[in-house]
Design a protein around this motif. Structure first.
Motif, PDB file in Angstrom:
ATOM      1  N   ARG A  26       0.828  -1.214   0.000  1.00  0.00           N
ATOM      2  CA  ARG A  26       0.000   0.000   0.000  1.00  0.00           C
ATOM      3  C   ARG A  26       0.863   1.265   0.000  1.00  0.00           C
ATOM      4  NH1 ARG A  26      -4.353   0.278   4.615  1.00  0.00           N
ATOM      5  NH2 ARG A  26      -5.796  -0.758   3.193  1.00  0.00           N
ATOM      6  N   PRO A  27       1.869   1.396   0.893  1.00  0.00           N
ATOM      7  CA  PRO A  27       2.713   2.600   0.850  1.00  0.00           C
ATOM      8  C   PRO A  27       3.474   2.749  -0.471  1.00  0.00           C
ATOM      9  CG  PRO A  27       2.979   1.488   2.950  1.00  0.00           C
ATOM     10  CD  PRO A  27       2.169   0.575   2.076  1.00  0.00           C
ATOM     11  N   ALA A  28       3.907   1.639  -1.053  1.00  0.00           N
ATOM     12  CA  ALA A  28       4.647   1.703  -2.322  1.00  0.00           C
ATOM     13  C   ALA A  28       3.762   2.222  -3.443  1.00  0.00           C
ATOM     14  CB  ALA A  28       5.202   0.327  -2.673  1.00  0.00           C
ATOM     15  N   VAL A  29       2.510   1.784  -3.495  1.00  0.00           N
ATOM     16  CA  VAL A  29       1.627   2.239  -4.566  1.00  0.00           C
ATOM     17  C   VAL A  29       1.226   3.703  -4.354  1.00  0.00           C
ATOM     18  CG1 VAL A  29      -0.657   1.565  -3.697  1.00  0.00           C
ATOM     19  CG2 VAL A  29      -0.181   1.443  -6.126  1.00  0.00           C
ATOM     20  N   ILE A  30       1.080   4.121  -3.121  1.00  0.00           N
ATOM     21  CA  ILE A  30       0.778   5.539  -2.847  1.00  0.00           C
ATOM     22  C   ILE A  30       1.937   6.419  -3.328  1.00  0.00           C
ATOM     23  CG2 ILE A  30       0.477   7.233  -0.984  1.00  0.00           C
ATOM     24  CD1 ILE A  30      -1.192   5.038   0.473  1.00  0.00           C
ATOM     25  N   LYS A  31       3.148   5.950  -3.083  1.00  0.00           N
ATOM     26  CA  LYS A  31       4.331   6.681  -3.537  1.00  0.00           C
ATOM     27  C   LYS A  31       4.384   6.728  -5.070  1.00  0.00           C
ATOM     28  CE  LYS A  31       9.331   6.759  -3.171  1.00  0.00           C
ATOM     29  NZ  LYS A  31      10.535   6.071  -2.706  1.00  0.00           N
ATOM     30  N   ALA A  32       4.056   5.608  -5.707  1.00  0.00           N
ATOM     31  CA  ALA A  32       4.068   5.547  -7.175  1.00  0.00           C
ATOM     32  C   ALA A  32       3.027   6.486  -7.767  1.00  0.00           C
ATOM     33  CB  ALA A  32       3.817   4.111  -7.640  1.00  0.00           C
ATOM     34  N   ILE A  33       1.868   6.591  -7.139  1.00  0.00           N
ATOM     35  CA  ILE A  33       0.823   7.502  -7.613  1.00  0.00           C
ATOM     36  C   ILE A  33       1.296   8.946  -7.489  1.00  0.00           C
ATOM     37  CG2 ILE A  33      -1.483   8.425  -7.093  1.00  0.00           C
ATOM     38  CD1 ILE A  33      -2.307   5.511  -6.418  1.00  0.00           C
ATOM     39  N   ALA A  34       1.919   9.251  -6.357  1.00  0.00           N
ATOM     40  CA  ALA A  34       2.421  10.615  -6.146  1.00  0.00           C
ATOM     41  C   ALA A  34       3.485  10.977  -7.185  1.00  0.00           C
ATOM     42  CB  ALA A  34       2.989  10.751  -4.737  1.00  0.00           C
ATOM     43  N   GLU A  35       4.381  10.052  -7.481  1.00  0.00           N
ATOM     44  CA  GLU A  35       5.428  10.302  -8.474  1.00  0.00           C
ATOM     45  C   GLU A  35       4.821  10.476  -9.869  1.00  0.00           C
ATOM     46  OE1 GLU A  35       8.233   7.097  -8.147  1.00  0.00           O
ATOM     47  OE2 GLU A  35       8.995   7.813  -6.220  1.00  0.00           O
ATOM     48  N   ALA A  36       3.814   9.666 -10.191  1.00  0.00           N
ATOM     49  CA  ALA A  36       3.177   9.757 -11.506  1.00  0.00           C
ATOM     50  C   ALA A  36       2.433  11.083 -11.655  1.00  0.00           C
ATOM     51  CB  ALA A  36       2.219   8.584 -11.706  1.00  0.00           C
ATOM     52  N   ARG A  37       1.866  11.572 -10.563  1.00  0.00           N
ATOM     53  CA  ARG A  37       1.158  12.861 -10.614  1.00  0.00           C
ATOM     54  C   ARG A  37       2.114  14.009 -10.950  1.00  0.00           C
ATOM     55  NH1 ARG A  37      -2.883  12.210  -5.582  1.00  0.00           N
ATOM     56  NH2 ARG A  37      -4.640  11.423  -6.780  1.00  0.00           N
ATOM     57  N   GLU A  38       3.343  13.864 -10.511  1.00  0.00           N
ATOM     58  CA  GLU A  38       4.336  14.912 -10.753  1.00  0.00           C
ATOM     59  C   GLU A  38       4.683  15.040 -12.236  1.00  0.00           C
ATOM     60  OE1 GLU A  38       7.690  14.050  -8.265  1.00  0.00           O
ATOM     61  OE2 GLU A  38       6.548  14.406  -6.427  1.00  0.00           O
ATOM     62  N   HIS A  39       4.378  14.008 -13.023  1.00  0.00           N
ATOM     63  CA  HIS A  39       4.695  14.042 -14.440  1.00  0.00           C
ATOM     64  C   HIS A  39       3.703  14.843 -15.265  1.00  0.00           C
ATOM     65  CE1 HIS A  39       7.013  10.329 -13.282  1.00  0.00           C
ATOM     66  NE2 HIS A  39       7.949  11.075 -13.876  1.00  0.00           N
ATOM     67  N   GLY A  40       2.683  15.376 -14.637  1.00  0.00           N
ATOM     68  CA  GLY A  40       1.771  16.260 -15.369  1.00  0.00           C
ATOM     69  C   GLY A  40       0.452  15.626 -15.737  1.00  0.00           C
ATOM     70  N   ASP A  41       0.019  15.836 -16.955  1.00  0.00           N
ATOM     71  CA  ASP A  41      -1.290  15.459 -17.463  1.00  0.00           C
ATOM     72  C   ASP A  41      -1.640  14.004 -17.107  1.00  0.00           C
ATOM     73  OD1 ASP A  41      -3.671  15.286 -18.802  1.00  0.00           O
ATOM     74  OD2 ASP A  41      -2.776  15.268 -20.811  1.00  0.00           O
ATOM     75  N   LEU A  42      -2.638  13.827 -16.241  1.00  0.00           N
ATOM     76  CA  LEU A  42      -3.010  12.505 -15.757  1.00  0.00           C
ATOM     77  C   LEU A  42      -3.818  11.705 -16.776  1.00  0.00           C
ATOM     78  CD1 LEU A  42      -3.966  13.284 -12.058  1.00  0.00           C
ATOM     79  CD2 LEU A  42      -1.777  12.527 -12.974  1.00  0.00           C
ATOM     80  N   SER A  43      -4.483  12.382 -17.704  1.00  0.00           N
ATOM     81  CA  SER A  43      -5.340  11.676 -18.659  1.00  0.00           C
ATOM     82  C   SER A  43      -4.537  10.782 -19.606  1.00  0.00           C
ATOM     83  CB  SER A  43      -6.183  12.660 -19.458  1.00  0.00           C
ATOM     84  OG  SER A  43      -5.347  13.477 -20.249  1.00  0.00           O
ATOM     85  N   GLU A  44      -3.284  11.122 -19.857  1.00  0.00           N
ATOM     86  CA  GLU A  44      -2.461  10.331 -20.766  1.00  0.00           C
ATOM     87  C   GLU A  44      -1.250   9.730 -20.054  1.00  0.00           C
ATOM     88  OE1 GLU A  44      -1.452  12.510 -24.276  1.00  0.00           O
ATOM     89  OE2 GLU A  44      -3.502  13.197 -24.571  1.00  0.00           O
ATOM     90  N   ASN A  45      -1.332   9.633 -18.759  1.00  0.00           N
ATOM     91  CA  ASN A  45      -0.209   9.157 -17.958  1.00  0.00           C
ATOM     92  C   ASN A  45      -0.408   7.668 -17.631  1.00  0.00           C
ATOM     93  OD1 ASN A  45       1.653   8.617 -15.923  1.00  0.00           O
ATOM     94  ND2 ASN A  45       1.597  10.719 -15.157  1.00  0.00           N
ATOM     95  N   ALA A  46       0.275   6.803 -18.373  1.00  0.00           N
ATOM     96  CA  ALA A  46       0.127   5.349 -18.202  1.00  0.00           C
ATOM     97  C   ALA A  46       0.609   4.889 -16.829  1.00  0.00           C
ATOM     98  CB  ALA A  46       0.890   4.620 -19.297  1.00  0.00           C
ATOM     99  N   GLU A  47       1.679   5.510 -16.323  1.00  0.00           N
ATOM    100  CA  GLU A  47       2.188   5.128 -14.999  1.00  0.00           C
ATOM    101  C   GLU A  47       1.143   5.404 -13.922  1.00  0.00           C
ATOM    102  OE1 GLU A  47       5.802   7.269 -14.386  1.00  0.00           O
ATOM    103  OE2 GLU A  47       6.852   6.236 -16.010  1.00  0.00           O
ATOM    104  N   TYR A  48       0.468   6.527 -14.040  1.00  0.00           N
ATOM    105  CA  TYR A  48      -0.560   6.898 -13.068  1.00  0.00           C
ATOM    106  C   TYR A  48      -1.704   5.883 -13.105  1.00  0.00           C
ATOM    107  CZ  TYR A  48      -4.403   9.453 -10.883  1.00  0.00           C
ATOM    108  OH  TYR A  48      -5.467   9.797 -10.091  1.00  0.00           O
TER     109      TYR A  48
END
Length: 157
Positions: A26-48
């Motif tokens: 759970r903490p690892a996925v929360i961290k991954a979501i936070a990092e993916a959000r930093e990449h910008g546009d969420l609609s086309e963000n596959a990592e997010y």
């Protein structure tokens, strides 16, 4: 709510999986979501989207494990006599048509693993065997047709 029979080892495995999900996954996925959000546009963000899918899976599994653990009834198999086939015993049977011998351990539904010879109390074979003794023959309806099995031995693990 129906109680679910389980061995002490099976119960520990469920608790370990729940602990792993809550404290590591759970903490690892929360961290991954936070990092993916930093990449910008969420609609086309596959990592997010992948991280959100993983989070959804983890939360669903956590809820399932919490429910199962709350309904588990740990059965002390050391208190069993081994005279009859019951939950927790290992039973050796022979197919009366082919003389093929197989060992099954009767366990709860959350421990069943046919590749390890562990069958659920709800399986057709276990339901047919439960309550029987060494030397008894049982008829089991299987997907491949009826099977006649003879109980060769009953052992407590």
């Amino acid at each position: 709510m129906d109680k679910v029979p389980i061995t002490a080892i099976g119960f520990q495995r469920l608790q370990d999986e729940l602990r792993q999900l809550k404290s590591v996954e759970r903490p690892a996925v929360i961290k991954a979501i936070a990092e993916a959000r930093e990449h910008g546009d969420l609609s086309e963000n596959a990592e997010y989207h992948a991280a959100r899918d993983r989070q959804s899976f983890i939360e669903g599994r956590v809820a399932e494990l919490e429910d199962v653990i709350s309904r588990c009834e740990v059965i002390d198999i050391k208190k069993l006599t081994g005279d009859t086939v019951t939950f927790g015993v290992t039973v050796e049977v022979a197919d009366e048509d082919t003389d093929e011998e197989t060992k099954y351990t009767i366990v709860g539904p959350y421990e069943a693993d046919l590749s390890k010879g562990m069958i659920s109390t709800a399986s057709p074979i276990a339901r047919a065997l439960i309550g029987k003794r060494v030397g008894d023959s049982v008829e089991v309806a299987t997907p491949r047709g009826a099977k006649s099995l003879e109980i060769l031995s009953i052992a407590i693990q």
